[in-house]
Design a protein around this motif. Structure first.
Motif, PDB file in Angstrom:
ATOM      1  N   THR A 366       0.839  -1.198   0.000  1.00 35.96           N
ATOM      2  CA  THR A 366       0.000   0.000   0.000  1.00 35.96           C
ATOM      3  C   THR A 366       0.875   1.249   0.000  1.00 35.96           C
ATOM      4  N   PRO A 374      -3.621   6.272   2.319  1.00 34.43           N
ATOM      5  CA  PRO A 374      -3.318   5.427   1.148  1.00 34.43           C
ATOM      6  C   PRO A 374      -3.912   6.011  -0.131  1.00 34.43           C
ATOM      7  N   VAL A 377      -2.065   0.974  -4.659  1.00 38.89           N
ATOM      8  CA  VAL A 377      -1.614  -0.348  -4.227  1.00 38.89           C
ATOM      9  C   VAL A 377      -0.720  -0.937  -5.308  1.00 38.89           C
TER      10      VAL A 377
END
Length: 673
Positions: A366, A374, A377
């Motif tokens: 992440t 975040p 990914v």
């Protein structure tokens, strides 16, 4: 009587069998291995298998049975070509397998006078002049009259071929030096394979066969000689399947798990019955005591490239010694992954299953901003490939495989001087007395001492990619579980942290830009720590806590991101492999694969050149250059985009490209099947 062979004389091996297909079910991988190494291998088939039956239901048709003699000869020719050997029919007729009390057919092999059949084999021995003969023991391996007769004929011919008073018209006398009996399909083999498959939850189907080995079954001779030839098991299987009338691909020998076999029984086994040369038992070479003294090779570096090239050299007639500066196998370090041809090398070494057992199973990473939010990914496939292991675990597996093959390892020492002449290399060590070797291989990484001693200063070959990288261990205060997190400023620094297996500890990595090489010594921990803190303190998120671990960690690694680019990887009798000769930089993700493939190719080219190191080194470079240049281009590209602020779209596109599996250049000639 002939003496031991000279380096210029090819080794010759004769394997005597009763029928077509026997050569493929008993010792075929051994034959293929020695043929691949350059030995002249001849299979002698005493009969044409004319009275055999069709054992493959798919081939059991009237027209096949009517034409069986011709078909079996065609099958033998196909198997011969697959194994890469020569083959000769001795010309006798199959005896069949008479029932108890039933007489042998007139004129068959087993009913032919022993003197007559021995004369035929003696003539062939005197013509081919084998150093080693292989056949069955006195039981024939199983009680077929032709197998028992083959044993009798071969043992008689072994003695008679060197006697000028026997068969004087059969050519100049010749004494084979060693006679072996096959140990194929032993009870121990069945039991070990059965146990290995059962332990892995795989049905072996061998219970009935094992039951036949009752207390009254004949004892096989002890194994004196075990030949590691698992890389040639696929060739053995193809040769067997070429005997389509005799081998059912869906039954019997073809059903056991090949991966388990390579792991639990990677050898073909023999009993040394007679020898005219001194031997030391047990052996790992049918030509032990026969072949010219094995050329000696010093390999500097006990990492991935060092252990791999040493293993393959040991399989190709060399006597390698590995010297490693560290006092023991190295521990710690990052995870590494494998691409295409590297997996093939691991499989041919017989270690792929062990490596797979150590797969980290790492998850996605992440990406967060400086506040810990975040925004993307990274799919695990981008950095872990199809298989990822910790580097120290890989080194352990490769070391163990090489040590099992007889490679000598010396830890806690290093090369300090090299002096070449036309016949060898005089090597001076830091601790051990000086020693002379036929060849020296530098497998000692991007900062190779062998390269510096043989080619010149490191700066002449290093190309700085404009950044540095470091990694160290830290407490896993983020609570990661087989996954990663990363952040960066989009311009000058990128920080990552992963947990692998031991979730109590995390592995931290930092890359930062530096257009010029920094005046920081490789062993100056204090200066390295100062640089790392200065370059990453501004990243926010968990950077302060992870950088604070630098004051406590014991395994900091710090280095410039460089490639090694050289016009030539060899000079005289010294050659480089892996990062020592052509480091692609960690940003390529190909360093470990390149080390495995390069090691395999170097050893293969040395074997193919039959001792001519100049020819071998040139062939090695020609084969590897396109592959290396491709990987180094990836490394340069990686060092340019690694600092850019990523997007999910970018990662998704990269993952799609990775799944496309574009062929890499030059691979067709690197690992021929």
């Amino acid at each position: 009587m002939n003496l031991r062979v000279t380096p210029e004389e090819p080794l010759r091996l004769m394997s005597v069998h009763a029928h077509p297909d026997d050569e493929s079910s008993k010792g075929a991988a051994t034959l293929a291995m020695y043929a691949a190494e350059g030995a002249d291998v001849l299979v002698v088939t005493c009969t044409g298998g004319e009275r055999g039956t069709v054992l493959n239901p798919a081939m059991d048709r009237p027209q096949v049975r009517a034409d069986l003699p011709r078909i079996r000869r065609a099958e033998m020719a196909a198997a011969r070509d697959i194994l890469g050997i020569r083959q000769h029919f001795l010309g006798f007729t199959d005896s069949g397998l008479p029932a108890d009390g039933e007489p042998l057919p007139d004129g068959c092999f087993a009913a032919t006078a022993l003197e007559e059949s021995t004369a035929s084999l003696v003539a062939l021995i005197r013509d081919f002049r084998p150093h080693v003969l292989i056949t069955y023991d006195e039981t024939g391996g199983y009680p077929h009259p032709d197998h028992i007769r083959t044993h009798q004929v071969t043992t008689a011919a072994f003695e008679a071929a060197s006697d000028p008073g026997r068969f004087p018209g059969a050519g100049p006398v010749w004494q084979p030096l060693k006679l072996y009996y096959h140990g194929a399909l032993s009870r121990a083999w069945f039991q070990t394979l059965h146990d290995g498959m059962t332990a892995r939850g795989i049905a072996s189907g061998m219970e009935a066969v094992l039951a036949e080995f009752g207390p009254g079954s004949a004892e096989q001779p002890e194994f004196t000689t075990r030949i590691r030839c698992a890389e040639h098991f696929p060739t053995r299987d193809r040769a067997l399947l070429a005997h389509a009338t005799q081998i059912d691909p869906n039954a019997g020998f073809m059903l056991h798990d090949r991966a388990v076999e390579r792991e639990v029984w990677p050898t073909e086994d023999y009993h040394l019955a007679r020898s005219h040369v001194p031997v030391t038992l047990p052996e790992d070479d049918l030509f032990a005591g026969v072949r010219a003294e094995r050329p000696t090779v010093l390999v500097s570096g006990g990492g991935v490239a060092g252990s791999t090239v040493a293993y393959w050299l040991s399989q190709r007639g060399y006597a390698p010694t590995v010297v490693e500066r560290a006092p023991a196998l190295r521990s710690g370090g990052q995870a590494v992954d494998f691409r295409g041809p590297a997996l093939t090398v691991l499989e041919r070494m017989g270690v792929l299953d062990r490596v797979k057992e150590r797969d980290t199973g790492i998850g996605d990473c992440t990406v967060v901003d400086s506040a810990g939010e975040p925004y993307a990914v990274i799919p695990a496939a981008l950095y872990a490939g199809g298989l990822e292991v910790l580097i120290d675990e890989l080194i352990e597996i490769l070391h163990d495989r090489a040590a099992q093959a007889g490679v000598t390892f010396r830890f806690g020492d290093s090369v300090t001087a090299l002096a070449q002449d036309d016949d060898g290399v005089h090597v001076t060590f830091e601790h051990a007395p000086p020693e002379r070797f036929d060849l020296v291989i530098g497998a000692d990484g991007a900062h190779s001492a062998v390269r510096r001693l043989a080619f010149g200063p490191e700066d002449a070959f290093t190309h700085h990619l404009g950044c540095y990288y470091a990694y160290w261990e830290a407490d896993n205060h983020l609570g990661l579980d087989g996954e990663g997190m990363a952040t960066g400023d989009g311009e000058t620094a990128a920080l990552s942290v992963f947990t692998v297996k031991d979730t109590r500890r995390a592995r931290v990595g930092l890359l930062f830009k530096a257009d010029q090489r920094l005046p920081v010594g490789r062993g100056d921990r204090k200066a390295q720590t100062k640089v790392l803190k200065a370059r990453a303190a501004h990243l926010g998120w968990q950077a302060p806590a992870l950088l604070a671990e630098l004051d406590r960690t014991a395994d900091l690694y710090f280095d410039a991101m460089v490639q090694i680019r050289m016009d030539a990887w060899s000079t005289g009798r010294v050659v480089l492999v892996g990062d020592a000769g052509y480091c692609a930089a960690p940003t390529s993700g190909r360093g470990t694969s390149q080390a495995l493939v390069g090691s395999y190719v170097l050893a293969a080219r040395l074997a193919a050149a039959d001792g001519d190191h100049s020819t071998a080194f040139a062939a090695y470079e020609r084969a590897m250059r396109p592959y290396v240049e491709h990987n180094q281009a990836i490394g340069v590209q990686g060092s340019r985009y690694v600092f850019a602020r990523p997007t999910q779209e970018m990662f998704d596109a990269m993952a799609a490209q990775a799944h496309a599996s574009q062929p890499e250049p030059g691979l067709e000639s690197l690992l021929p099947t």
